[in-house]
Design a protein around this motif. Sequence first.
Motif, PDB file in Angstrom:
ATOM      1  N   GLY A   1       0.809  -1.206   0.000  1.00  0.00           N
ATOM      2  CA  GLY A   1       0.000   0.000   0.000  1.00  0.00           C
ATOM      3  C   GLY A   1       0.842   1.255   0.000  1.00  0.00           C
ATOM      4  N   TRP A   2       0.132   2.365  -0.096  1.00  0.00           N
ATOM      5  CA  TRP A   2       0.764   3.680  -0.111  1.00  0.00           C
ATOM      6  C   TRP A   2      -0.115   4.601   0.715  1.00  0.00           C
ATOM      7  CZ3 TRP A   2       1.514   7.312  -4.918  1.00  0.00           C
ATOM      8  CH2 TRP A   2       2.649   8.117  -4.719  1.00  0.00           C
ATOM      9  N   LEU A   3       0.362   4.991   1.881  1.00  0.00           N
ATOM     10  CA  LEU A   3      -0.420   5.796   2.811  1.00  0.00           C
ATOM     11  C   LEU A   3       0.129   7.220   2.882  1.00  0.00           C
ATOM     12  CD1 LEU A   3      -0.715   3.296   5.810  1.00  0.00           C
ATOM     13  CD2 LEU A   3      -2.070   3.385   3.708  1.00  0.00           C
ATOM     14  N   SER A   4      -0.755   8.181   3.122  1.00  0.00           N
ATOM     15  CA  SER A   4      -0.324   9.580   3.229  1.00  0.00           C
ATOM     16  C   SER A   4      -0.085   9.953   4.690  1.00  0.00           C
ATOM     17  CB  SER A   4      -1.385  10.502   2.636  1.00  0.00           C
ATOM     18  OG  SER A   4      -2.587  10.434   3.385  1.00  0.00           O
ATOM     19  N   HIS A   5       0.769  10.953   4.874  1.00  0.00           N
ATOM     20  CA  HIS A   5       1.067  11.423   6.227  1.00  0.00           C
ATOM     21  C   HIS A   5       1.198  12.947   6.257  1.00  0.00           C
ATOM     22  CE1 HIS A   5       2.275  10.756  10.367  1.00  0.00           C
ATOM     23  NE2 HIS A   5       3.327  11.523  10.202  1.00  0.00           N
ATOM     24  N   SER A   6       0.879  13.595   5.136  1.00  0.00           N
ATOM     25  CA  SER A   6       0.975  15.047   5.049  1.00  0.00           C
ATOM     26  C   SER A   6       0.087  15.517   3.905  1.00  0.00           C
ATOM     27  CB  SER A   6       2.423  15.490   4.793  1.00  0.00           C
ATOM     28  OG  SER A   6       2.809  15.127   3.470  1.00  0.00           O
ATOM     29  N   VAL A   7      -0.075  16.827   3.795  1.00  0.00           N
ATOM     30  CA  VAL A   7      -0.842  17.374   2.677  1.00  0.00           C
ATOM     31  C   VAL A   7      -0.180  16.996   1.363  1.00  0.00           C
ATOM     32  CG1 VAL A   7      -1.604  19.497   1.554  1.00  0.00           C
ATOM     33  CG2 VAL A   7      -1.760  19.288   4.049  1.00  0.00           C
ATOM     34  N   ARG A   8       1.145  17.113   1.287  1.00  0.00           N
ATOM     35  CA  ARG A   8       1.858  16.739   0.066  1.00  0.00           C
ATOM     36  C   ARG A   8       1.652  15.262  -0.247  1.00  0.00           C
ATOM     37  NH1 ARG A   8       6.501  18.604   1.214  1.00  0.00           N
ATOM     38  NH2 ARG A   8       6.518  20.453  -0.109  1.00  0.00           N
ATOM     39  N   GLY A   9       1.654  14.424   0.785  1.00  0.00           N
ATOM     40  CA  GLY A   9       1.431  12.997   0.581  1.00  0.00           C
ATOM     41  C   GLY A   9       0.046  12.718   0.025  1.00  0.00           C
ATOM     42  N   ARG A  10      -0.971  13.424   0.561  1.00  0.00           N
ATOM     43  CA  ARG A  10      -2.330  13.234   0.052  1.00  0.00           C
ATOM     44  C   ARG A  10      -2.440  13.664  -1.404  1.00  0.00           C
ATOM     45  NH1 ARG A  10      -3.570  14.801   5.393  1.00  0.00           N
ATOM     46  NH2 ARG A  10      -3.903  16.988   4.830  1.00  0.00           N
ATOM     47  N   VAL A  11      -1.763  14.748  -1.763  1.00  0.00           N
ATOM     48  CA  VAL A  11      -1.784  15.219  -3.149  1.00  0.00           C
ATOM     49  C   VAL A  11      -1.117  14.201  -4.069  1.00  0.00           C
ATOM     50  CG1 VAL A  11      -0.901  16.982  -4.730  1.00  0.00           C
ATOM     51  CG2 VAL A  11      -1.909  17.659  -2.548  1.00  0.00           C
ATOM     52  N   LEU A  12       0.023  13.681  -3.659  1.00  0.00           N
ATOM     53  CA  LEU A  12       0.732  12.691  -4.473  1.00  0.00           C
ATOM     54  C   LEU A  12      -0.120  11.449  -4.706  1.00  0.00           C
ATOM     55  CD1 LEU A  12       4.254  12.929  -2.805  1.00  0.00           C
ATOM     56  CD2 LEU A  12       3.752  13.461  -5.197  1.00  0.00           C
ATOM     57  N   ILE A  13      -0.750  10.950  -3.645  1.00  0.00           N
ATOM     58  CA  ILE A  13      -1.557   9.732  -3.766  1.00  0.00           C
ATOM     59  C   ILE A  13      -2.827   9.996  -4.563  1.00  0.00           C
ATOM     60  CG2 ILE A  13      -2.918   8.050  -2.445  1.00  0.00           C
ATOM     61  CD1 ILE A  13      -0.724   8.151  -0.312  1.00  0.00           C
ATOM     62  N   ALA A  14      -3.429  11.181  -4.371  1.00  0.00           N
ATOM     63  CA  ALA A  14      -4.620  11.521  -5.154  1.00  0.00           C
ATOM     64  C   ALA A  14      -4.286  11.583  -6.639  1.00  0.00           C
ATOM     65  CB  ALA A  14      -5.190  12.860  -4.689  1.00  0.00           C
ATOM     66  N   GLY A  15      -3.134  12.156  -6.985  1.00  0.00           N
ATOM     67  CA  GLY A  15      -2.719  12.211  -8.384  1.00  0.00           C
ATOM     68  C   GLY A  15      -2.471  10.828  -8.950  1.00  0.00           C
ATOM     69  N   TYR A  16      -1.846   9.971  -8.149  1.00  0.00           N
ATOM     70  CA  TYR A  16      -1.611   8.595  -8.607  1.00  0.00           C
ATOM     71  C   TYR A  16      -2.930   7.865  -8.815  1.00  0.00           C
ATOM     72  CZ  TYR A  16      -0.029   3.762  -8.653  1.00  0.00           C
ATOM     73  OH  TYR A  16       0.193   2.448  -9.007  1.00  0.00           O
ATOM     74  N   ARG A  17      -3.904   8.081  -7.889  1.00  0.00           N
ATOM     75  CA  ARG A  17      -5.200   7.415  -7.996  1.00  0.00           C
ATOM     76  C   ARG A  17      -5.935   7.855  -9.269  1.00  0.00           C
ATOM     77  NH1 ARG A  17      -7.164   8.484  -3.277  1.00  0.00           N
ATOM     78  NH2 ARG A  17      -7.148   6.465  -2.255  1.00  0.00           N
ATOM     79  N   LEU A  18      -5.879   9.144  -9.580  1.00  0.00           N
ATOM     80  CA  LEU A  18      -6.518   9.641 -10.796  1.00  0.00           C
ATOM     81  C   LEU A  18      -5.897   9.009 -12.035  1.00  0.00           C
ATOM     82  CD1 LEU A  18      -6.935  13.441  -9.978  1.00  0.00           C
ATOM     83  CD2 LEU A  18      -8.771  11.776 -10.310  1.00  0.00           C
ATOM     84  N   GLY A  19      -4.563   8.938 -12.053  1.00  0.00           N
ATOM     85  CA  GLY A  19      -3.887   8.320 -13.187  1.00  0.00           C
ATOM     86  C   GLY A  19      -4.203   6.844 -13.315  1.00  0.00           C
ATOM     87  N   LEU A  20      -4.286   6.158 -12.168  1.00  0.00           N
ATOM     88  CA  LEU A  20      -4.619   4.738 -12.169  1.00  0.00           C
ATOM     89  C   LEU A  20      -6.023   4.503 -12.706  1.00  0.00           C
ATOM     90  CD1 LEU A  20      -3.674   1.877 -11.272  1.00  0.00           C
ATOM     91  CD2 LEU A  20      -4.718   2.347  -9.053  1.00  0.00           C
ATOM     92  N   ASN A  21      -6.979   5.310 -12.254  1.00  0.00           N
ATOM     93  CA  ASN A  21      -8.353   5.161 -12.727  1.00  0.00           C
ATOM     94  C   ASN A  21      -8.456   5.456 -14.226  1.00  0.00           C
ATOM     95  OD1 ASN A  21      -9.251   4.487 -10.182  1.00  0.00           O
ATOM     96  ND2 ASN A  21      -9.851   6.575  -9.638  1.00  0.00           N
ATOM     97  N   ALA A  22      -7.694   6.439 -14.701  1.00  0.00           N
ATOM     98  CA  ALA A  22      -7.718   6.774 -16.127  1.00  0.00           C
ATOM     99  C   ALA A  22      -7.163   5.623 -16.962  1.00  0.00           C
ATOM    100  CB  ALA A  22      -6.920   8.050 -16.378  1.00  0.00           C
ATOM    101  N   ARG A  23      -6.078   5.006 -16.484  1.00  0.00           N
ATOM    102  CA  ARG A  23      -5.491   3.879 -17.220  1.00  0.00           C
ATOM    103  C   ARG A  23      -6.456   2.694 -17.260  1.00  0.00           C
ATOM    104  NH1 ARG A  23      -0.913   5.764 -14.458  1.00  0.00           N
ATOM    105  NH2 ARG A  23      -1.109   4.192 -12.819  1.00  0.00           N
ATOM    106  N   ARG A  24      -7.142   2.462 -16.149  1.00  0.00           N
ATOM    107  CA  ARG A  24      -8.107   1.363 -16.102  1.00  0.00           C
ATOM    108  C   ARG A  24      -9.277   1.620 -17.051  1.00  0.00           C
ATOM    109  NH1 ARG A  24      -8.212   0.496  -9.503  1.00  0.00           N
ATOM    110  NH2 ARG A  24      -6.356  -0.827  -9.378  1.00  0.00           N
ATOM    111  N   ALA A  25      -9.757   2.871 -17.088  1.00  0.00           N
ATOM    112  CA  ALA A  25     -10.869   3.210 -17.988  1.00  0.00           C
ATOM    113  C   ALA A  25     -10.458   3.033 -19.443  1.00  0.00           C
ATOM    114  CB  ALA A  25     -11.321   4.650 -17.740  1.00  0.00           C
ATOM    115  N   LEU A  26      -9.236   3.454 -19.760  1.00  0.00           N
ATOM    116  CA  LEU A  26      -8.734   3.296 -21.127  1.00  0.00           C
ATOM    117  C   LEU A  26      -8.621   1.831 -21.505  1.00  0.00           C
ATOM    118  CD1 LEU A  26      -7.599   4.665 -23.666  1.00  0.00           C
ATOM    119  CD2 LEU A  26      -5.329   4.626 -22.578  1.00  0.00           C
ATOM    120  N   GLN A  27      -8.149   1.013 -20.561  1.00  0.00           N
ATOM    121  CA  GLN A  27      -8.035  -0.412 -20.830  1.00  0.00           C
ATOM    122  C   GLN A  27      -9.393  -1.056 -21.069  1.00  0.00           C
ATOM    123  OE1 GLN A  27      -5.181  -2.004 -21.269  1.00  0.00           O
ATOM    124  NE2 GLN A  27      -6.232  -3.937 -21.703  1.00  0.00           N
TER     125      GLN A  27
END
Length: 371
Positions: free
Chosen positions: A340-366
């Motif tokens: 897993g990948w857990l956040s511990h700061s505002v920057r961490g939440r932003v990084l994980i949110a960006g990764y989640r958006l990219g992951l969902n986009a790749r899944r939708a494209l697939q």
Amino acid sequence: MALTIERIGGHRDLASLEEAWRDVTSKSARPNPFLSWEWVFTWWEHFGSALDLWILAAYEKSNRKLVGLAPLVVRRFPVPRHGPYSELSVLGSTVAAPDHLDAIAADSFQAEVNSAFASYIGERGRWDTFRLHGMRSDSFLIDLLLEEGGKPRGLVWESECPFVSLPSSWEEYESSLDRKMRYNLRSRSRRLEKDADKQVSFQSVASNSEVEDAMSELFRLHQQIRERRRTKGAFGDSLVSDFHRRVAKRFSEKGWLRLYLLRVRGDAIAAVYSFRYRDVVYFYQTGYDPAWAKYGPGSAIVAHSIRSSIEEGAHEFDFLRGDEPYKFQWTRQVRKDFRGWLSHSVRGRVLIAGYRLGLNARRALQRMKTG
């Protein structure tokens, strides 16, 4: 019970913990070789140059007795777009891909130690994300860290870890395999014996002097299979292979190494690299010469490893992480680890949110491509 939590951040301090580390691990209800001082210290020696040690040690306040350890490291990333960020992970994980990781606690102190570690990490950690690899699904510590205010703090993925509960005899275990598997094991073995003029043998690497050459054979045979499949081998990086040579020697000294070679006319055609720790044998990696594929050398060396485990009284054979089809020829039992990948700061939440958006986009494209 009152505990004192101290953070250890130096190589010499880690080295000085050797005996105390072994003592608390020996009292843990859920130890494994990847939490041993031998694995952790060797990993740090080979891969720790760009990391900061962040080991937590739990002591009884009354007598300064060590009762728990959380072996962690911090990695710092310079990311120009988002600014630099830091990430906490378990010492010994990621590179070399160990499994069943967790905090280490003496059995009678598990609840108190893990609660104290979780509080310390939450309150004093100066990092943005917590990267988890090969964690026990029933980790007490991670259970405490996964939730914050009733909401998940990041992303979590499960991974399957097949295993065999070993019976008291090879014959009993063999009878549990399906008919085709039993037939293939026996017929291919007979054919190999015949075609090799009975010059077939299994070598058990029993002494430290044999480890170097046997590990070289393992690397060669493993790489041959990977090249045939056009995938990257586990030992292709020299730093990784050097780590395994060293950890294999340290495990051999402790009596934990289970390294077997299948030889025909003296030449190694298959190898399996495993560890015996307490009552469990952990299957780590294997390889065989594709030129001998029709004789099933990969299955033969795994069968030998399982049979040897039964004969020496082990209670379990753990195939570790991975749902490769060949593992399910040997068992239907599975446990789950997770990453897993857990956040511990505002920057961490932003990084994980960006990764989640990219992951969902790749899944939708697939889905669009396949639908």
